[in-house]
Structure formats: structure tokens, C-alpha cells
Design a protein around this motif. Sequence first.
Motif, PDB file in Angstrom:
ATOM      1  N   SER A 159      25.214 -17.950 -40.021  1.00 17.72           N
ATOM      2  CA  SER A 159      25.660 -19.256 -40.044  1.00 17.72           C
ATOM      3  C   SER A 159      24.838 -20.113 -39.149  1.00 17.72           C
ATOM      4  N   GLN A 160      24.274 -19.604 -38.174  1.00 18.81           N
ATOM      5  CA  GLN A 160      23.424 -20.349 -37.310  1.00 18.81           C
ATOM      6  C   GLN A 160      22.142 -20.674 -37.854  1.00 18.81           C
ATOM      7  N   SER A 161      21.351 -20.148 -38.718  1.00 20.56           N
ATOM      8  CA  SER A 161      20.097 -20.462 -39.402  1.00 20.56           C
ATOM      9  C   SER A 161      20.723 -21.256 -40.711  1.00 20.56           C
ATOM     10  N   GLY A 162      21.889 -21.358 -41.259  1.00 20.83           N
ATOM     11  CA  GLY A 162      22.133 -22.154 -42.228  1.00 20.83           C
ATOM     12  C   GLY A 162      22.089 -21.536 -43.734  1.00 20.83           C
ATOM     13  N   ASN A 163      22.039 -20.298 -43.394  1.00 18.74           N
ATOM     14  CA  ASN A 163      21.782 -19.271 -44.680  1.00 18.74           C
ATOM     15  C   ASN A 163      23.337 -18.747 -44.903  1.00 18.74           C
ATOM     16  N   ASP A 164      23.848 -19.098 -46.046  1.00 24.00           N
ATOM     17  CA  ASP A 164      24.950 -18.751 -46.603  1.00 24.00           C
ATOM     18  C   ASP A 164      25.140 -17.177 -46.923  1.00 24.00           C
ATOM     19  N   ALA A 165      24.116 -16.868 -47.151  1.00 22.54           N
ATOM     20  CA  ALA A 165      23.967 -15.292 -47.656  1.00 22.54           C
ATOM     21  C   ALA A 165      24.867 -14.124 -46.653  1.00 22.54           C
ATOM     22  N   ALA A 166      25.437 -13.305 -47.487  1.00 22.35           N
ATOM     23  CA  ALA A 166      26.448 -12.549 -46.756  1.00 22.35           C
ATOM     24  C   ALA A 166      25.508 -11.122 -46.340  1.00 22.35           C
ATOM     25  N   PRO A 167      25.823 -10.563 -45.038  1.00 19.43           N
ATOM     26  CA  PRO A 167      25.164  -9.427 -44.315  1.00 19.43           C
ATOM     27  C   PRO A 167      24.940  -8.413 -45.399  1.00 19.43           C
ATOM     28  N   PRO A 168      24.022  -7.564 -45.566  1.00 20.22           N
ATOM     29  CA  PRO A 168      23.851  -6.627 -46.587  1.00 20.22           C
ATOM     30  C   PRO A 168      24.900  -5.591 -46.394  1.00 20.22           C
ATOM     31  N   ALA A 211      16.891 -15.996 -35.843  1.00 17.83           N
ATOM     32  CA  ALA A 211      18.161 -16.041 -36.472  1.00 17.83           C
ATOM     33  C   ALA A 211      17.671 -16.220 -37.956  1.00 17.83           C
ATOM     34  N   ALA A 212      16.679 -16.900 -38.343  1.00 19.01           N
ATOM     35  CA  ALA A 212      16.552 -17.035 -39.704  1.00 19.01           C
ATOM     36  C   ALA A 212      16.078 -15.728 -40.166  1.00 19.01           C
ATOM     37  N   ARG A 213      15.232 -14.903 -39.550  1.00 18.22           N
ATOM     38  CA  ARG A 213      14.665 -13.699 -40.067  1.00 18.22           C
ATOM     39  C   ARG A 213      15.645 -12.611 -40.155  1.00 18.22           C
ATOM     40  N   LEU A 214      16.796 -12.630 -39.025  1.00 17.86           N
ATOM     41  CA  LEU A 214      17.934 -11.747 -39.112  1.00 17.86           C
ATOM     42  C   LEU A 214      18.769 -12.013 -40.284  1.00 17.86           C
ATOM     43  N   SER A 215      18.886 -13.128 -40.683  1.00 24.77           N
ATOM     44  CA  SER A 215      19.750 -13.612 -41.808  1.00 24.77           C
ATOM     45  C   SER A 215      19.277 -13.129 -43.102  1.00 24.77           C
ATOM     46  N   ARG A 216      17.764 -12.613 -42.997  1.00 20.67           N
ATOM     47  CA  ARG A 216      17.291 -11.727 -44.109  1.00 20.67           C
ATOM     48  C   ARG A 216      17.421 -10.203 -44.073  1.00 20.67           C
ATOM     49  N   ALA A 217      17.668  -9.790 -43.139  1.00 13.17           N
ATOM     50  CA  ALA A 217      17.840  -8.345 -43.058  1.00 13.17           C
ATOM     51  C   ALA A 217      18.206  -7.726 -44.072  1.00 13.17           C
ATOM     52  N   SER A 218      17.934  -6.498 -44.669  1.00 13.97           N
ATOM     53  CA  SER A 218      18.088  -5.779 -45.973  1.00 13.97           C
ATOM     54  C   SER A 218      18.817  -4.484 -45.514  1.00 13.97           C
ATOM     55  N   GLN A 219      19.381  -3.949 -46.638  1.00 15.24           N
ATOM     56  CA  GLN A 219      19.812  -2.406 -46.341  1.00 15.24           C
ATOM     57  C   GLN A 219      19.047  -1.460 -45.556  1.00 15.24           C
ATOM     58  N   ALA A 220      17.925  -1.555 -46.138  1.00 12.47           N
ATOM     59  CA  ALA A 220      16.718  -0.570 -45.769  1.00 12.47           C
ATOM     60  C   ALA A 220      16.531  -0.758 -44.171  1.00 12.47           C
ATOM     61  N   ASP A 221      16.583  -2.050 -43.832  1.00 14.08           N
ATOM     62  CA  ASP A 221      16.304  -2.516 -42.279  1.00 14.08           C
ATOM     63  C   ASP A 221      17.685  -1.721 -41.465  1.00 14.08           C
ATOM     64  N   LEU A 222      18.710  -1.803 -42.007  1.00 17.62           N
ATOM     65  CA  LEU A 222      19.895  -1.423 -41.148  1.00 17.62           C
ATOM     66  C   LEU A 222      19.915   0.227 -40.998  1.00 17.62           C
ATOM     67  N   ARG A 223      19.592   0.647 -42.235  1.00 12.28           N
ATOM     68  CA  ARG A 223      19.414   2.069 -42.513  1.00 12.28           C
ATOM     69  C   ARG A 223      18.270   2.512 -41.416  1.00 12.28           C
TER      70      ARG A 223
END
Length: 304
Positions: free
Chosen positions: A97-106, A53-65
Amino acid sequence: MTQVHTAASLIGLWRAHLADNRRRSLHTVRAYIATAERLTEFLAEHWGEQANAARLSRASQADLRAYLAARRGDGLANRSAARELSAIRAFLGFAASQSGNDAAPPRLKGPRLKRSLPRPIAPDDIMALGDAIAGRNGPVWVQARDWAVLLLLYGAGLRISEATGLTGDVLPVGETLRIIGKGGKPRVVPVLPQLREALTHYAALVPFPLDRDKPLFRGTRGGPLSPALVRRAMMNARRLLGLPEDATPHALRHSFATHLLAGGADLRSLQELLGHASLSSTQIYTQVDAAHLLDVYENAHPRA
């Protein structure tokens, strides 16, 4: 301290969240879970580390592309890619939300989709459908019910869920109906004399009490009328008449809008009648009407 969820445990929580908290259908839950499993498997290999969950919360645009490019290589079409991207955004937001990271998905722009034009049904064919539905074997009150529902879709432009969601408090039927549409947005639609007559006739025949807070339209056992039954009745009628498969209950709503526009209705009024939140949703009917007129010209004009 925030718990570190593995991909498997996170997907399990996601499944429960979709089914229990969001009340998603079984089909939607399966599709979203399949997307989450494909995504985490791909990203674990792409990153060379666990997709928790923690690593997924930091996924980037490049990862999704990179993921979408791989899916495209599997033959994923534009419309399916758009649905998959929507599921990914929701899943990554949940992971954050599960990792405590409030950052929005890319943010990632989805594929451009060709907007298909609704095909209106000719008024004569609509009346033929009504005759076929109301004239089938069965209780007279069921025939009256189905005719009233059809007139609500074509005569008032209701969505099928709006028609089957009416309650007994619409009785006695006046000159207007108050409809609660998508997102709980209310609107008022006029009631034509033929529609008022059909609803009153059905209410007089139905063998179940029509309490103000109970469904207006009933199944044969007294429960709420299922939209699936309306679709099935329409399917049987169109096949009996040899009409195309796109002559569906929702096409009656499209026909209502198209025929009103052809008769001179303005877009703002049509927007209110249909309950569209945005005028852009209503403007598609200007294209439908133009296409209809072109068909008439090509089929009827001697110099076309």
C-alpha cells in the motif's frame, strides 16, 4: 509520485499504523515490528539489494519459504511460525500500500497446528471455586460481584470480555440476556434462576450507580471491572483448592459447552449459545465430550 520508503522508514510507519490506526497492544506491536525487522534484514541479504517498500511488495512465495526455512533452522516451533507468517502477510500488505502496488501478498500455507482440546472443570469443582472466590475477605458487594461473574461464564457460557462488558441496561434481569460477541455479532442467552438471583443480589449491593450506559461490573474504585482481576481471583481460588492451572475463567465457558452437550444439547443450539460464527468451532466439543466419557469409563468400569 509515490515516495520510495527504505526498510527503516517503512517499519517506522508500520509501527505507527499498528499502534495508532489498528490500536494493537504494546506486546503485539513489539512482536510485529521484530518480525518486520528480521524479514527485511533476511531479504536484503537474500536478494543482494535493499529491501525497500517497492521491492517488498514484489516478494514471492519462494522468498517467504526461504525466510521461514531460515527461521525453522533457528528452532521456530509450528505455532510461532504460524503467528510469524500472519505478521509477515500484514506487513507485506502494508508495504504494498505504501509503494502504490495493489498486488496482494503471496499466499503461503502455514504449518499444520494440532488443535488442543479444552479441558472442562467438574461441576463440583466449579461450585468449590465459586465458594472460594465469594468467601474471600473483602467487601460483601465484591464477593457478590465475583460470584455473579463466575455464574455468567459457567451458567451462560459468556467469554470473560462479554461478561465484564455488560452495562446497566441489562437490569432488571429478565429471562434472557442480549450479548454482543466477537465481531459485534449479537446473540441471546437464557438466564437461569440462580444467575438472575446472583445478578440482582450484586446490583442491590454495589455502592456505585448502575447507569444504563455504564459498566455493570465495577472495580473497588468504581471503574470498569478488569478481566485481569477476574483471572487473578480464579487463580488464587484454584491454587487454594489444589485444582490444575488450566482451571481458568475461559475453562468455565468450555465447561458450559461440554456439560450441555453431555446433557443432550444439539450442536446448532450450542453454536448459537456460544456465538460461534462457524459450526466447526463448536464441533470440537464433541471430541471433548468423547474424551470425558472415555476417562469416566477407564476410571470407573471394572473391566476397563
